[in-house]
Design a protein around this motif. Structure first.
Motif, short mmCIF file in Angstrom:
data_model
loop_
_atom_site.label_atom_id
_atom_site.label_comp_id
_atom_site.label_asym_id
_atom_site.label_seq_id
_atom_site.Cartn_x
_atom_site.Cartn_y
_atom_site.Cartn_z
N ASP A 1 0.90 -1.41 0.04
CA ASP A 1 0.06 -0.12 0.10
C ASP A 1 0.79 1.16 -0.04
OD1 ASP A 1 -2.26 1.33 0.04
OD2 ASP A 1 -2.58 1.36 2.20
N LEU A 2 0.49 2.26 -0.82
CA LEU A 2 1.31 3.52 -0.70
C LEU A 2 -0.07 4.54 -0.84
CD1 LEU A 2 3.50 5.41 -0.53
CD2 LEU A 2 3.88 5.24 -3.08
N ALA A 3 -0.32 5.22 0.01
CA ALA A 3 -1.76 6.15 -0.04
C ALA A 3 -1.31 7.64 0.58
CB ALA A 3 -2.55 5.62 0.82
N LEU A 4 -1.85 8.62 0.02
CA LEU A 4 -1.87 9.84 0.20
C LEU A 4 -3.05 10.65 -0.09
CD1 LEU A 4 0.16 12.29 1.29
CD2 LEU A 4 0.34 12.85 -1.22
N ASP A 5 -3.57 11.22 1.17
CA ASP A 5 -4.88 11.98 1.00
C ASP A 5 -4.80 13.17 1.75
OD1 ASP A 5 -6.75 9.95 -0.22
OD2 ASP A 5 -6.17 8.67 1.27
N GLN A 6 -5.62 14.17 0.94
CA GLN A 6 -5.72 15.55 1.77
C GLN A 6 -6.72 15.25 2.80
OE1 GLN A 6 -6.35 18.83 -1.01
NE2 GLN A 6 -5.70 20.22 0.33
N THR A 7 -6.44 15.56 4.01
CA THR A 7 -7.19 15.59 5.17
C THR A 7 -7.47 17.05 5.51
OG1 THR A 7 -5.35 15.57 6.59
CG2 THR A 7 -6.21 13.61 5.97
N GLY A 8 -6.97 18.08 5.17
CA GLY A 8 -7.42 19.55 5.42
C GLY A 8 -7.01 20.47 4.34
N MET A 9 -6.99 21.59 4.82
CA MET A 9 -6.81 22.88 3.73
C MET A 9 -5.01 22.55 3.32
SD MET A 9 -7.99 24.97 1.85
CE MET A 9 -8.37 26.69 1.54
N THR A 10 -4.42 22.27 4.44
CA THR A 10 -2.96 22.04 3.78
C THR A 10 -2.32 20.84 4.53
OG1 THR A 10 -1.94 23.21 5.71
CG2 THR A 10 -2.38 24.39 3.74
N THR A 11 -3.16 20.03 5.03
CA THR A 11 -2.78 18.78 5.91
C THR A 11 -2.95 17.43 4.91
OG1 THR A 11 -3.56 19.75 7.75
CG2 THR A 11 -3.03 17.48 7.90
N TYR A 12 -1.99 16.64 4.97
CA TYR A 12 -2.08 15.46 4.03
C TYR A 12 -1.60 14.22 5.03
CZ TYR A 12 -2.24 17.97 -0.14
OH TYR A 12 -2.75 18.82 -1.11
N LYS A 13 -2.18 13.14 4.91
CA LYS A 13 -2.07 11.82 5.58
C LYS A 13 -1.38 10.76 4.48
CE LYS A 13 -4.63 10.17 8.60
NZ LYS A 13 -5.78 9.46 9.31
N GLY A 14 -0.13 10.34 4.75
CA GLY A 14 0.65 9.24 4.06
C GLY A 14 0.75 8.08 4.74
#
Length: 187
Positions: free
Chosen positions: A114-127
């Motif tokens: 798995d390799l995932a990256l999602d935008q969780t806020g205006m400038t926040t990302y979760k990888g």
């Protein structure tokens, strides 16, 4: 009227850079920076090319529901990061992308699960990175484990990028995997 005409080209350029930057920002070039582990490694280790076993090639979504993709080969990114870490720890590391020869003693290979990256806020990302690493000696498995690391952080233009978050997540995997591989190399 002339004052507005001076600013019009600059405003158009700024708008083009902002919209073009957002579109280009959805395709990420993966990178990696070494960490320092307290696990010295000795001996010869061959890193065999990893396999990309992810169910989807899209990394995730932006807040606008646009797909985030990568410009890099994910399996190579993980394999070469592992090679660099082993070499940095003191191993005599080799990288192979094709068949192994019988002289290769300790072999490290694996799968990117798995390799995932999602935008969780205006400038926040979760990888998130999930990798299965298999260490074998003379055809016998001496270590096999699934490693997962997740990082959530802020992306600050000009200071950090989405690729930095994925690199930090991969460093989390390496921080746990390198000591196990170094221990297997000593045996």
């Amino acid at each position: 009227m002339k004052t507005y005409m001076k600013w019009l080209p600059l405003a158009a350029l700024a708008l083009a850079l902002l919209t073009g930057g957002c579109a280009a920002g959805n395709a990420i070039k993966l990178k990696y920076a070494l960490i320092s582990t307290d696990s010295p490694c000795s001996g010869e280790v061959t890193v065999f090319r990893f396999e990309d076993k992810r169910p989807a090639t899209v990394l995730g979504k932006t807040a606008d529901k646009e797909a985030i993709t990568t410009l890099s080969d994910v399996a190579d990114w993980v394999g070469w990061a592992l090679f660099d870490e082993l070499e940095n720890a003191g191993c005599k590391a080799r990288y192979r992308a094709t068949a192994l020869t019988p002289a290769d003693d300790l072999v490290v290979t694996g799968e990117v699960l798995d390799l995932a990256l999602d935008q969780t806020g205006m400038t926040t990302y979760k990888g998130r990175v999930s990798v299965r690493i298999v260490v074998s000696r003379s055809g016998n498995i001496v270590h096999s484990e699934k490693y997962t690391s997740e990082v959530e952080n802020v992306v600050v233009p000009g200071y950090s990028t989405e690729a930095d978050i994925l690199a930090e997540a991969l460093r989390g995997v390496m921080y746990e995997a390198i000591p196990a591989i170094a221990a297997a190399a000593k045996k």
